[in-house]
Design a protein around this motif. Structure first.
Motif: not given
Length: 159
Positions: A26-43, A59-63
């Motif tokens: 999945t990380f070969a071409r990660p979906p933007v929503r996954l990137l957002h979720e991972v970044a939010i969790a790390l930060i 909240t990704y859905q409302t952005m």
């Protein structure tokens, strides 16, 4: 490698962090929503960056697309700055990606490197001491030795 670093940063709680169970490919071409979720969790949960994010970034859905671009631009800027503050060279280590690249699914290698750099920050680097496994910059082996074992002769250095 990205998946392994995230496992180190978050531990093994896949119930709490469902994105840890996604296949490595999945990380070969990660979906933007996954990137957002991972970044939010790390930060937010692991405090790997000093960043008081506006509520509308959570909240990704409302952005809107503009909010997403603003979020990723700020993420890139702050990640590069954090690595520079840890002693990394700004020119050799900085992620060479834009929010447009991330939103468009381009430069996936750099996107992965960004996530890896965030995970390294979460795991913890000692200030002004880069190198070895704690260095996300490209590294090259310049010298190595090899020892091997045979039943007849035991351990020997390869010549």
């Amino acid at each position: 490698q990205t998946s392994d670093l995230l496992q180190l940063a978050f531990g093994t709680s896949q119930e709490e962090w469902p994105f840890l169970s996604v296949p490595d490919k999945t990380f070969a071409r990660p979906p933007v929503r996954l990137l957002h979720e991972v970044a939010i969790a790390l930060i937010h949960s692991r405090a790997c960056l000093d960043w008081e994010m506006p509520d509308d970034f959570f909240t990704y859905q409302t952005m809107t697309r503009e909010h997403k671009a603003e979020f990723f631009d700020e993420l890139i800027k702050r990640t590069n700055g954090a690595w520079e503050n840890k002693g990394g060279s700004p020119s050799g280590l900085a992620v060479q990606i834009t929010s447009a690249d991330m939103l468009g699914g381009k430069k996936c290698e750099e996107t992965n490197r960004l996530v890896q750099m965030l995970a390294y920050l979460c795991i913890g680097l000692s200030d002004k001491k880069m190198g070895g496994l704690a260095d996300a910059a490209p590294q090259w082996v310049t010298n190595w030795t090899l020892e091997y074992f045979t039943k007849e002769q035991g351990w020997q250095w390869y010549k």
